[in-house]
Write a protein that holds these residues in place. Structure first.
Motif, PDB file in Angstrom:
ATOM      1  N   ALA A  33       0.832  -1.204   0.000  1.00 14.68           N
ATOM      2  CA  ALA A  33       0.000   0.000   0.000  1.00 14.68           C
ATOM      3  C   ALA A  33       0.863   1.247   0.000  1.00 14.68           C
ATOM      4  N   ALA A  34       0.334   2.302  -0.575  1.00 17.56           N
ATOM      5  CA  ALA A  34       0.970   3.622  -0.551  1.00 17.56           C
ATOM      6  C   ALA A  34      -0.041   4.640  -0.055  1.00 17.56           C
ATOM      7  N   MET A  35       0.449   5.794   0.378  1.00 14.01           N
ATOM      8  CA  MET A  35      -0.408   6.890   0.814  1.00 14.01           C
ATOM      9  C   MET A  35      -0.760   7.820  -0.346  1.00 14.01           C
ATOM     10  N   LYS A  36       0.247   8.145  -1.151  1.00 16.98           N
ATOM     11  CA  LYS A  36       0.065   9.023  -2.302  1.00 16.98           C
ATOM     12  C   LYS A  36       0.969   8.532  -3.425  1.00 16.98           C
ATOM     13  N   ALA A  37       0.644   8.941  -4.642  1.00 20.04           N
ATOM     14  CA  ALA A  37       1.520   8.681  -5.789  1.00 20.04           C
ATOM     15  C   ALA A  37       1.538   9.924  -6.665  1.00 20.04           C
ATOM     16  N   THR A  38       2.669  10.169  -7.293  1.00 21.18           N
ATOM     17  CA  THR A  38       2.779  11.325  -8.178  1.00 21.18           C
ATOM     18  C   THR A  38       2.447  10.925  -9.611  1.00 21.18           C
ATOM     19  N   LEU A  39       2.137  11.916 -10.429  1.00 16.74           N
ATOM     20  CA  LEU A  39       1.840  11.635 -11.838  1.00 16.74           C
ATOM     21  C   LEU A  39       3.027  11.015 -12.552  1.00 16.74           C
ATOM     22  N   LEU A  40       4.234  11.228 -12.042  1.00 15.16           N
ATOM     23  CA  LEU A  40       5.427  10.656 -12.664  1.00 15.16           C
ATOM     24  C   LEU A  40       5.782   9.287 -12.081  1.00 15.16           C
ATOM     25  N   LEU A  46       1.947  -1.143  -6.264  1.00 13.98           N
ATOM     26  CA  LEU A  46       1.620  -0.224  -5.177  1.00 13.98           C
ATOM     27  C   LEU A  46       0.164   0.193  -5.342  1.00 13.98           C
ATOM     28  N   ALA A  47      -0.610   0.008  -4.274  1.00 15.00           N
ATOM     29  CA  ALA A  47      -2.046   0.223  -4.345  1.00 15.00           C
ATOM     30  C   ALA A  47      -2.471   1.319  -3.380  1.00 15.00           C
ATOM     31  N   LEU A  48      -3.429   2.129  -3.811  1.00 13.06           N
ATOM     32  CA  LEU A  48      -3.949   3.191  -2.957  1.00 13.06           C
ATOM     33  C   LEU A  48      -5.294   3.654  -3.487  1.00 13.06           C
ATOM     34  N   PRO A  49      -6.216   4.038  -2.588  1.00 20.94           N
ATOM     35  CA  PRO A  49      -7.445   4.676  -3.062  1.00 20.94           C
ATOM     36  C   PRO A  49      -7.112   5.991  -3.757  1.00 20.94           C
ATOM     37  N   ALA A  50      -7.909   6.364  -4.740  1.00 20.96           N
ATOM     38  CA  ALA A  50      -7.621   7.567  -5.516  1.00 20.96           C
ATOM     39  C   ALA A  50      -7.833   8.844  -4.702  1.00 20.96           C
ATOM     40  N   THR A  51      -8.676   8.775  -3.667  1.00 16.83           N
ATOM     41  CA  THR A  51      -8.950   9.961  -2.857  1.00 16.83           C
ATOM     42  C   THR A  51      -8.968   9.599  -1.372  1.00 16.83           C
ATOM     43  N   ARG A  52      -8.993  10.647  -0.547  1.00 17.30           N
ATOM     44  CA  ARG A  52      -9.184  10.481   0.895  1.00 17.30           C
ATOM     45  C   ARG A  52      -9.905  11.716   1.409  1.00 17.30           C
ATOM     46  N   ILE A  53     -10.417  11.624   2.630  1.00 16.87           N
ATOM     47  CA  ILE A  53     -11.034  12.779   3.273  1.00 16.87           C
ATOM     48  C   ILE A  53      -9.998  13.412   4.191  1.00 16.87           C
ATOM     49  N   SER A  54      -9.728  14.697   3.987  1.00 15.58           N
ATOM     50  CA  SER A  54      -8.794  15.440   4.827  1.00 15.58           C
ATOM     51  C   SER A  54      -9.468  16.716   5.303  1.00 15.58           C
ATOM     52  N   SER A 111      -7.267  14.485  -3.574  1.00 12.31           N
ATOM     53  CA  SER A 111      -6.696  13.431  -4.410  1.00 12.31           C
ATOM     54  C   SER A 111      -5.446  12.837  -3.773  1.00 12.31           C
ATOM     55  N   ASN A 112      -5.336  11.512  -3.845  1.00 11.79           N
ATOM     56  CA  ASN A 112      -4.092  10.846  -3.452  1.00 11.79           C
ATOM     57  C   ASN A 112      -3.097  10.768  -4.603  1.00 11.79           C
ATOM     58  N   ILE A 113      -3.548  11.129  -5.791  1.00  8.48           N
ATOM     59  CA  ILE A 113      -2.645  11.266  -6.935  1.00  8.48           C
ATOM     60  C   ILE A 113      -2.288  12.747  -7.028  1.00  8.48           C
ATOM     61  N   VAL A 114      -1.013  13.053  -6.917  1.00  4.77           N
ATOM     62  CA  VAL A 114      -0.568  14.444  -6.842  1.00  4.77           C
ATOM     63  C   VAL A 114       0.505  14.696  -7.903  1.00  4.77           C
ATOM     64  N   TRP A 115       0.772  15.982  -8.149  1.00  2.00           N
ATOM     65  CA  TRP A 115       1.825  16.306  -9.100  1.00  2.00           C
ATOM     66  C   TRP A 115       3.200  16.033  -8.501  1.00  2.00           C
ATOM     67  N   GLU A 116       3.406  16.425  -7.226  1.00  2.00           N
ATOM     68  CA  GLU A 116       4.711  16.240  -6.599  1.00  2.00           C
ATOM     69  C   GLU A 116       4.544  16.091  -5.097  1.00  2.00           C
ATOM     70  N   HIS A 117       5.588  15.607  -4.434  1.00  2.00           N
ATOM     71  CA  HIS A 117       5.620  15.476  -2.988  1.00  2.00           C
ATOM     72  C   HIS A 117       7.071  15.638  -2.542  1.00  2.00           C
ATOM     73  N   PRO A 118       7.329  16.367  -1.438  1.00  2.00           N
ATOM     74  CA  PRO A 118       8.728  16.628  -1.057  1.00  2.00           C
ATOM     75  C   PRO A 118       9.483  15.422  -0.513  1.00  2.00           C
ATOM     76  N   HIS A 119       8.765  14.361  -0.118  1.00  2.00           N
ATOM     77  CA  HIS A 119       9.451  13.209   0.487  1.00  2.00           C
ATOM     78  C   HIS A 119       8.937  11.920  -0.154  1.00  2.00           C
TER      79      HIS A 119
END
Length: 602
Positions: free
Chosen positions: A377-384, A421-429, A435-443
């Motif tokens: 499982a993953a928390m988020k994934a980037t478009l790349l 790597l599996a993750l739901p496409a969204t979450r409630i925050s 979206s759990n699919i993002v353009w970028e993430h610092p870590h």
């Protein structure tokens, strides 16, 4: 025969034998001998001239019940849900900020989400891949190893934690390490056979053996929603008969194992044929005639069920499952312990130096691990194609990388293997859908150079070996449609996709409504692996989740309260939370809000 030592006497002996400077290696998770650990930390705290440093991972605790609704729901059922597992004193002290100055604790994997905002843990967290944790520990030179063990014959079984202990004990036998071995024997722990799990009595320096033994920690099964079920159904189509499998704990792992059982019963093909989302090239949906072999760091209930149902049966060196550790629910422990000896011999506990890497007898491992599918499982994934699995954007450690990257490396090293790597496409925050699919993430936990297969409820993105532009298009095709336009614009602005690119029609219907229309007719279970929640609690869970998400949205909360005020109350459910006869306006508002959430979930 001398009287058995008490935990307090053992603690005094350890302090004396180490001259009061203790470097304590503790197994992760279930393998902690809580009685001994608490006795030692108490003794050290009372003696300022001593020092205790603990290196461990995955300290087990009950969830936070400080909130009113959490207390109403969980406290009456806490022993049933989590077991009467004793509290680790050092964990309580870390949360309270009262750790004695002569005690320090460092962990390389955390109970997910439980230590965010706790400075003692966040500052002392050690980032390490699981296979490298042994090297880190060995270089640290522990002088005490403590472990919970199961009695087995004339000696003991390391049972739930061969992961690092097996290699540490080997090095002690060969003179590369020198430490005291202190164990706590617990008959509730399933005694696992095999050379790697064996702990001869003569290798134990001190043993706490008392009755009754404490109850083991029980991990509560989380509900499996439609998103997780969809992920499981997609993943099941990637698994080749005769291949190798690794899955993790949690709702996604439960969904994957359930989907594989559906596939064995010939139901997967019909469900997949009705899928409205983007097509892909994965078409495995037949029964498992050859069976699977499992090699995994963590033995989870989903793998045990696949073993019990005969899907995991392909043997390697006489075993159908090789695993490094386990911690799960009470039913899992009971079923594992009740297996006939011949069946339990097919489940072999091993060090993670065996399960998580190819080094050492590499030829045999490559031959055994055919067509491997490593599912995590993953928390988020980037478009790349990068993945975030363990840390927030503000650098708060959520859990740890564990062995995830180890299995991803194996997927690239083994012929025919894939990392999933599996993750739901969204979450409630904070009450909002994001979206759990993002353009970028610092870590990034997994850099994009290791991109392979990413799965959401909306399909499979096969990224390995593809150009950045194509990866972006494939990731957009498994992104929730509410976020596709913004993400596509970010990719265009970065010059990473054709400015004229448009999403194909089949990728524009990724919505929760489409997901419901696909899966609701198939009546997929909320708890495919069973649950310790009773029927009333299972009915309450979705409403409590709805109510929780509304707490940060005043208008949404007001709607729930109004719906509850004018709607028909379900007194049996309100009674479970002691809200059927509310006293005072505050409790009345809670009862109305819960009633509104229950009506919403009908």
């Amino acid at each position: 025969m001398a009287d058995p030592l008490s935990a307090e006497a053992i603690a005094d002996r350890i302090i004396a034998d180490t001259d009061g400077d203790i470097r304590l290696a503790l197994p992760l998770g279930l393998g902690k001998p809580v009685t001994l650990v608490n006795a030692l930390t108490k003794a050290v705290a009372a003696r300022p001239d001593t020092h205790l440093s603990i290196l461990t991972a995955l300290t087990l605790e009950r969830p936070d019940m400080s909130g009113d609704m959490a207390a109403r729901f969980l406290e009456p059922a806490a022993d049933r849900l989590f077991g009467r597992y004793p509290v680790l004193d050092y964990a309580t002290q870390m949360r309270a900020g009262t750790v004695p100055s002569n005690i320090e604790v460092s962990e390389f994997f955390l109970l997910a989400g439980r230590w965010i905002g706790v400075p003692h843990m966040q500052r002392r967290y050690i980032a390490a891949n699981y296979t490298h944790a042994y090297d880190m520990l060995a270089a640290w030179k522990p002088n005490v190893l403590m472990q919970l063990v199961a009695p087995l014959g004339d000696g003991y079984s390391l049972s739930c934690n061969t992961d690092i202990s097996t290699d540490l004990l080997r090095d002690r036998r060969e003179g590369r390490q020198s430490f005291i071995v202190a164990v706590e024997s617990n008959t509730n722990l399933p005694a696992m056979p095999g050379p790697a799990a064996a702990l001869p009595r003569e290798e134990v320096d001190i043993c706490l053996d008392r009755s009754p033994n404490f109850e083991l920690f029980s991990v509560v099964k989380r509900p499996v929603g439609l998103a997780e079920h969809a992920i499981g159904l997609h993943v099941a189509r990637t698994v080749r008969d005769g291949g190798t499998l690794q899955i993790g704990i949690g709702a996604i792992g439960d969904a994957v194992s359930h989907a594989l059982l559906l596939r064995q019963g010939a139901d997967l093909a019909d469900i997949s044929a009705a899928c409205p989302f983007a097509p892909d090239d994965f078409t495995e949906d037949g029964a498992f005639d050859l069976g699977l072999y499992a090699v995994t760091e963590m033995l989870v209930d989903g793998l045990l069920q696949l073993f019990e149902q005969g899907i995991i049966r392909r043997e390697v060196d006489g075993a159908a499952i090789h695993a490094g550790f386990f911690v799960d629910c009470r039913d899992f422990y009971q079923r594992l312990g009740a297996l006939p000896d011949a069946a339990r011999q097919k489940i072999r506990m091993m060090p993670v130096s065996y399960t998580n890497q190819l080094y050492g007898d590499e030829t045999a491992k490559r031959t055994a691990r055919t067509d491997a599918r490593f599912v995590n499982a993953a928390m988020k994934a980037t478009l790349l194609g990068g993945a975030v699995s363990d840390i927030t954007s503000s650098a708060q450690e959520v859990s740890g990388i564990g062995g995830q990257f180890n299995f991803i490396e194996q997927a690239f090293a083994l012929e025919g293997a894939r990392s999933i790597l599996a993750l739901p496409a969204t979450r409630i925050s904070k009450g909002k859908t994001v979206s759990n699919i993002v353009w970028e993430h610092p870590h990034e936990s997994v850099p994009r150079a290791y991109r392979d297969i990413i799965v959401t409820e909306y399909g499979i993105a096969d990224l390995r070996g593809h150009r950045d532009e194509d990866c972006i298009a494939r990731m957009l095709a498994v992104t929730d449609s509410r976020f596709q336009a913004e993400l596509l614009e970010q990719a265009r602005a970065a010059g990473k996709i054709d400015p004229d690119y448009k999403l194909p029609e089949h990728a524009r219907r990724n919505t929760p409504d489409a997901l419901k229309q696909w899966l609701t007719p198939f009546d997929l279970p909320q708890f495919p692996s069973g649950s310790d929640f009773d029927a009333t609690e299972r009915r309450l869970l979705p409403a409590l989740e709805t109510l929780s998400h509304a707490q940060d949205r005043p208008r949404e909360l007001a709607r729930l309260i109004w719906q509850g005020l004018i709607g028909e109350a379900q007194h049996d459910l309100l009674a479970r939370l002691k809200l059927d006869r509310p006293s005072g306006l505050r409790d009345r508002i809670k009862a109305w809000a819960l009633t509104g959430a229950l009506l919403r979930e009908r």
